[in-house]
Design a protein around this motif. Structure first.
Motif, PDB file in Angstrom:
ATOM      1  N   ALA A   1       6.690  10.026   8.469  1.00  0.00           N
ATOM      2  CA  ALA A   1       5.813   9.908   7.305  1.00  0.00           C
ATOM      3  C   ALA A   1       5.615   8.462   6.878  1.00  0.00           C
ATOM      4  N   ASP A   2       6.590   7.599   7.196  1.00  0.00           N
ATOM      5  CA  ASP A   2       6.492   6.201   6.777  1.00  0.00           C
ATOM      6  C   ASP A   2       6.015   5.283   7.905  1.00  0.00           C
ATOM      7  N   ALA A   3       5.438   5.851   8.953  1.00  0.00           N
ATOM      8  CA  ALA A   3       4.960   5.035  10.071  1.00  0.00           C
ATOM      9  C   ALA A   3       3.748   4.207   9.657  1.00  0.00           C
ATOM     10  N   VAL A   4       3.492   3.153  10.432  1.00  0.00           N
ATOM     11  CA  VAL A   4       2.316   2.308  10.238  1.00  0.00           C
ATOM     12  C   VAL A   4       1.516   2.316  11.536  1.00  0.00           C
TER      13      VAL A   4
ATOM     14  N   ILE B   1      -6.989 -12.402   0.987  1.00  0.00           N
ATOM     15  CA  ILE B   1      -6.451 -11.081   0.667  1.00  0.00           C
ATOM     16  C   ILE B   1      -6.977 -10.684  -0.701  1.00  0.00           C
ATOM     17  N   ARG B   2      -7.780  -9.655  -0.720  1.00  0.00           N
ATOM     18  CA  ARG B   2      -8.404  -9.219  -1.958  1.00  0.00           C
ATOM     19  C   ARG B   2      -7.497  -8.233  -2.683  1.00  0.00           C
ATOM     20  N   PRO B   3      -7.514  -8.252  -4.008  1.00  0.00           N
ATOM     21  CA  PRO B   3      -6.726  -7.247  -4.749  1.00  0.00           C
ATOM     22  C   PRO B   3      -7.142  -5.846  -4.357  1.00  0.00           C
ATOM     23  N   HIS B   4      -6.210  -4.918  -4.436  1.00  0.00           N
ATOM     24  CA  HIS B   4      -6.510  -3.549  -4.008  1.00  0.00           C
ATOM     25  C   HIS B   4      -7.691  -2.961  -4.766  1.00  0.00           C
ATOM     26  N   GLY B   5      -7.866  -3.339  -6.003  1.00  0.00           N
ATOM     27  CA  GLY B   5      -9.011  -2.847  -6.759  1.00  0.00           C
ATOM     28  C   GLY B   5     -10.327  -3.376  -6.243  1.00  0.00           C
ATOM     29  N   ASP B   6     -10.282  -4.458  -5.455  1.00  0.00           N
ATOM     30  CA  ASP B   6     -11.492  -5.067  -4.919  1.00  0.00           C
ATOM     31  C   ASP B   6     -11.904  -4.473  -3.589  1.00  0.00           C
ATOM     32  N   GLY B   7     -10.916  -4.011  -2.812  1.00  0.00           N
ATOM     33  CA  GLY B   7     -11.210  -3.515  -1.470  1.00  0.00           C
ATOM     34  C   GLY B   7     -11.286  -2.014  -1.448  1.00  0.00           C
ATOM     35  N   CYS B   8     -11.446  -1.471  -0.247  1.00  0.00           N
ATOM     36  CA  CYS B   8     -11.509  -0.018  -0.058  1.00  0.00           C
ATOM     37  C   CYS B   8     -10.172   0.447   0.466  1.00  0.00           C
ATOM     38  N   GLN B   9      -9.610   1.469  -0.111  1.00  0.00           N
ATOM     39  CA  GLN B   9      -8.305   1.966   0.310  1.00  0.00           C
ATOM     40  C   GLN B   9      -8.406   3.404   0.798  1.00  0.00           C
ATOM     41  N   GLY B  10      -8.980   3.623   1.954  1.00  0.00           N
ATOM     42  CA  GLY B  10      -9.052   4.950   2.541  1.00  0.00           C
ATOM     43  C   GLY B  10      -9.735   5.948   1.634  1.00  0.00           C
ATOM     44  N   GLU B  11      -9.309   7.226   1.725  1.00  0.00           N
ATOM     45  CA  GLU B  11      -9.896   8.245   0.881  1.00  0.00           C
ATOM     46  C   GLU B  11      -9.524   8.063  -0.581  1.00  0.00           C
ATOM     47  N   GLU B  12      -8.535   7.203  -0.829  1.00  0.00           N
ATOM     48  CA  GLU B  12      -8.001   7.114  -2.176  1.00  0.00           C
ATOM     49  C   GLU B  12      -8.787   6.160  -3.057  1.00  0.00           C
TER      50      GLU B  12
ATOM     51  N   ASP C   1      -6.433   3.108   5.427  1.00  0.00           N
ATOM     52  CA  ASP C   1      -5.726   2.823   4.176  1.00  0.00           C
ATOM     53  C   ASP C   1      -5.653   1.333   3.886  1.00  0.00           C
ATOM     54  N   LEU C   2      -5.832   0.514   4.920  1.00  0.00           N
ATOM     55  CA  LEU C   2      -5.926  -0.939   4.755  1.00  0.00           C
ATOM     56  C   LEU C   2      -6.857  -1.451   5.837  1.00  0.00           C
ATOM     57  N   ARG C   3      -7.762  -2.362   5.464  1.00  0.00           N
ATOM     58  CA  ARG C   3      -8.812  -2.813   6.370  1.00  0.00           C
ATOM     59  C   ARG C   3      -8.754  -4.321   6.520  1.00  0.00           C
ATOM     60  N   ILE C   4      -8.516  -4.763   7.725  1.00  0.00           N
ATOM     61  CA  ILE C   4      -8.443  -6.187   8.056  1.00  0.00           C
ATOM     62  C   ILE C   4      -9.624  -6.515   8.963  1.00  0.00           C
ATOM     63  N   PHE C   5     -10.335  -7.577   8.653  1.00  0.00           N
ATOM     64  CA  PHE C   5     -11.422  -8.036   9.519  1.00  0.00           C
ATOM     65  C   PHE C   5     -11.089  -9.435  10.014  1.00  0.00           C
ATOM     66  N   VAL C   6     -11.118  -9.614  11.339  1.00  0.00           N
ATOM     67  CA  VAL C   6     -10.823 -10.904  11.963  1.00  0.00           C
ATOM     68  C   VAL C   6     -12.152 -11.591  12.259  1.00  0.00           C
ATOM     69  N   SER C   7     -12.378 -12.718  11.605  1.00  0.00           N
ATOM     70  CA  SER C   7     -13.660 -13.405  11.668  1.00  0.00           C
ATOM     71  C   SER C   7     -13.568 -14.656  12.532  1.00  0.00           C
ATOM     72  N   VAL C   8     -14.485 -14.779  13.488  1.00  0.00           N
ATOM     73  CA  VAL C   8     -14.620 -15.961  14.342  1.00  0.00           C
ATOM     74  C   VAL C   8     -16.110 -16.161  14.595  1.00  0.00           C
TER      75      VAL C   8
ATOM     76  N   VAL D   1       0.849  -1.194   0.000  1.00  0.00           N
ATOM     77  CA  VAL D   1       0.000   0.000   0.000  1.00  0.00           C
ATOM     78  C   VAL D   1       0.883   1.242   0.000  1.00  0.00           C
ATOM     79  N   ARG D   2       0.653   2.109  -0.941  1.00  0.00           N
ATOM     80  CA  ARG D   2       1.457   3.324  -1.067  1.00  0.00           C
ATOM     81  C   ARG D   2       0.646   4.533  -0.592  1.00  0.00           C
ATOM     82  N   ALA D   3       1.235   5.343   0.240  1.00  0.00           N
ATOM     83  CA  ALA D   3       0.584   6.558   0.719  1.00  0.00           C
ATOM     84  C   ALA D   3       1.648   7.588   1.049  1.00  0.00           C
ATOM     85  N   ALA D   4       1.304   8.853   0.918  1.00  0.00           N
ATOM     86  CA  ALA D   4       2.240   9.934   1.228  1.00  0.00           C
ATOM     87  C   ALA D   4       2.135  10.364   2.681  1.00  0.00           C
ATOM     88  N   HIS D   5       1.528   9.542   3.486  1.00  0.00           N
ATOM     89  CA  HIS D   5       1.318   9.826   4.901  1.00  0.00           C
ATOM     90  C   HIS D   5       1.408   8.498   5.649  1.00  0.00           C
TER      91      HIS D   5
END
Length: 242
Positions: A130-133, A225-236, A151-158, A20-24
């Motif tokens: 700027a490169d923190a996670v 893991i879904r391709p980036h085009g399949d998921g939601c990537q923040g405001e971008e 910017d990246l969304r993980i859901f833990v399912s149980v 995932v690429r971001a300027a923040h």
């Protein structure tokens, strides 16, 4: 969907974060029902990334609770209260997610509430590289009010029933002995599980997750893991799934 060892899962999640690429600073949500293992997963992922010289910020939704009087104003076992009244989402955005997002100044606080004392908390402001996670774990993170802050969304399912068993085991581990589980059972049956059902019905979190971790087998998890085009990537990017 893949299944593998715990180490393989953490490695794949770290790899996904690295794409995932971001300027923040990268804002990663780790969502899921109570007792699904999301905090443990976030901690493991944080340790893995730090060992590879990533700058990691760890925070969680329990540090953004409203005081008890507000979050239980509909009653201790209210599912609606759990979903609507428990978390200070405006403060979460104001002091953490927006400063780390596009156009933010990267000056953040990781908490606004001290659960032990049930009082507001105001830790010192820090400045993120700027490169923190940011690895942020909690419930209801993919609801409409927050969905575009990640910017990246993980859901833990149980399965919900399994979370009840894990909550009992966690309580016994904390107390060091078997305890009366009536309160845990009632909390899960009346508050936590129904609030998750409300969340699924209104927000459809798994539709908006970039990664779903199936954590029913702790040492042999599965993941999608879904391709980036399949998921939601923040405001971008935004989801277009029905």
């Amino acid at each position: 969907m893949e299944r593998g060892t715990r180490g393989e899962l953490i490695s794949r999640l770290a790899e996904a974060i690295g794409t995932v690429r971001a300027a923040h600073p990268l804002r990663v949500a780790i969502d899921g029902p109570p007792a699904c293992g999301k905090t443990t997963l976030a901690d493991e992922l944080g340790d893995f990334l730090r060992a590879r010289d990533s700058r990691v910020i760890r925070a969680g939704i329990d540090d953004f609770l409203f005081p008890r009087a507000q979050r239980y104003r509909r009653g201790q076992y209210s599912a609606e209260g759990c979903y609507f009244d428990a978390h200070d989402r405006a403060a979460l955005c104001r002091v953490l997610l927006d400063p780390l997002g596009p156009g933010g100044d990267r000056r953040f606080q990781h908490a606004v509430y001290d659960r032990d004392t049930d009082t507001p908390s105001s830790p010192p402001t820090a400045t993120a590289p700027a490169d923190a996670v940011l690895l942020f774990d909690g419930v209801f993170l993919l609801r409409p009010e927050l969905i575009d802050r990640w910017d990246l969304r993980i859901f833990v399912s149980v399965p919900f029933e399994q979370t009840v068993d894990r909550a009992r085991a966690r309580d016994a581990a904390l107390t060091g002995s078997a305890t009366d589980t009536t309160a845990i059972e009632r909390s899960w049956r009346n508050r936590y599980i129904p609030s998750q059902q409300l969340y699924f019905a209104t927000a459809r979190p798994t539709d908006h997750a970039d990664i779903i971790v199936y954590n029913d087998q702790l040492q042999r998890p599965a993941w999608d893991i879904r391709p980036h085009g399949d998921g939601c990537q923040g405001e971008e990017a935004r989801a277009n799934r029905p």
